[in-house]
Motif scaffolding. Structure first.
Motif, PDB file in Angstrom:
ATOM      1  N   GLU A  38      -2.091 -29.369  17.253  1.00  0.00           N
ATOM      2  CA  GLU A  38      -2.062 -28.444  18.384  1.00  0.00           C
ATOM      3  C   GLU A  38      -3.172 -27.400  18.255  1.00  0.00           C
ATOM      4  OE1 GLU A  38      -1.444 -26.629  21.839  1.00  0.00           O
ATOM      5  OE2 GLU A  38      -0.643 -28.574  21.190  1.00  0.00           O
ATOM      6  N   ARG A  42      -6.195 -26.779  20.929  1.00  0.00           N
ATOM      7  CA  ARG A  42      -6.508 -25.456  21.474  1.00  0.00           C
ATOM      8  C   ARG A  42      -7.988 -25.141  21.295  1.00  0.00           C
ATOM      9  NH1 ARG A  42      -2.605 -21.239  18.819  1.00  0.00           N
ATOM     10  NH2 ARG A  42      -4.023 -19.835  19.971  1.00  0.00           N
ATOM     11  N   GLN A  46     -10.840 -24.814  24.368  1.00  0.00           N
ATOM     12  CA  GLN A  46     -11.577 -23.572  24.501  1.00  0.00           C
ATOM     13  C   GLN A  46     -13.093 -23.795  24.574  1.00  0.00           C
ATOM     14  OE1 GLN A  46     -10.412 -20.592  21.685  1.00  0.00           O
ATOM     15  NE2 GLN A  46     -12.125 -19.219  22.160  1.00  0.00           N
TER      16      GLN A  46
END
Length: 206
Positions: A38, A42, A46
């Motif tokens: 995870e 992320r 980004q």
């Protein structure tokens, strides 16, 4: 006076947004080092758009930019510890991974184009099918059968090259790759073999 001092609040320290962002990114890298998928997702969400735009500006082709993006983030997943905080931010590190791979891709493409151009320039006039030219000049009926019969009269190493060209439709460069021979060796065997083949075909015509 003393009461006012005791009741005063500590000064507020303002941390620049860039430092906060990099601190979060470093924390994500630590989590990725522990196998946190995870955290990796992320980080990818980004920076993927910016990274792909950078790659696209360098390589132009969209599919190459996507491949470079995947390669760069795969390197992050495999070796997040490669990040050196003393050399800059996580964002700068990610962009450098993408930039280096994009430049390498451009160099590979240019090298491939040069090799392809050299291969084309290197092809002799008789490259595509010298044996067919010979039999056409002689005007023999049943030319393929005649060539097969004539081939039996020339040395094995020359016969193999002629067969791959005449019956296999291969260029001299492809034959060199298949037989693991220098291109110059294939060319010389072609020349000698064609001379012998021509003589054999002329002998059959009589």
């Amino acid at each position: 006076m003393h009461t006012a001092l005791l009741g005063s609040e500590p000064p507020v320290v303002i941390v620049p947004p860039a430092e906060l962002s990099d601190a979060r990114d470093r924390d994500l890298l630590r989590q990725i080092s522990d196998g946190d998928q995870e955290a990796f997702r992320r980080l990818f969400r980004q920076y993927a758009p910016t990274a792909q735009s950078l790659a696209r500006r360098i390589v132009i082709q969209q599919f190459l930019a996507e491949e470079i993006l995947q390669e760069a983030f795969l390197a992050v997943w495999k070796r997040p510890e490669a990040f050196d905080s003393e050399r800059g931010s996580v964002r700068a590190w990610l962009m450098s991974l993408v930039h280096h791979r994009a430049v390498d891709a451009v160099r590979r493409e240019e090298a491939q184009r040069r090799r392809a151009k050299d291969a084309v320039l290197d092809q002799p006039v008789v490259e595509e099918d010298p044996a067919a030219t010979v039999v056409e000049e002689l005007g023999l009926p049943g030319e393929r059968a005649a060539v097969r019969a004539a081939l039996s009269e020339i040395p094995e190493e020359q016969r193999r090259v002629i067969e791959l060209m005449y019956f296999g439709g291969l260029s001299q460069s492809k034959i060199a790759e298949q037989l693991e021979l220098p291109l110059g060796t294939v060319k010389s065997r072609t020349l000698l073999g064609m001379r012998r083949l021509r003589g054999a075909l002329l002998g059959m015509e009589r």
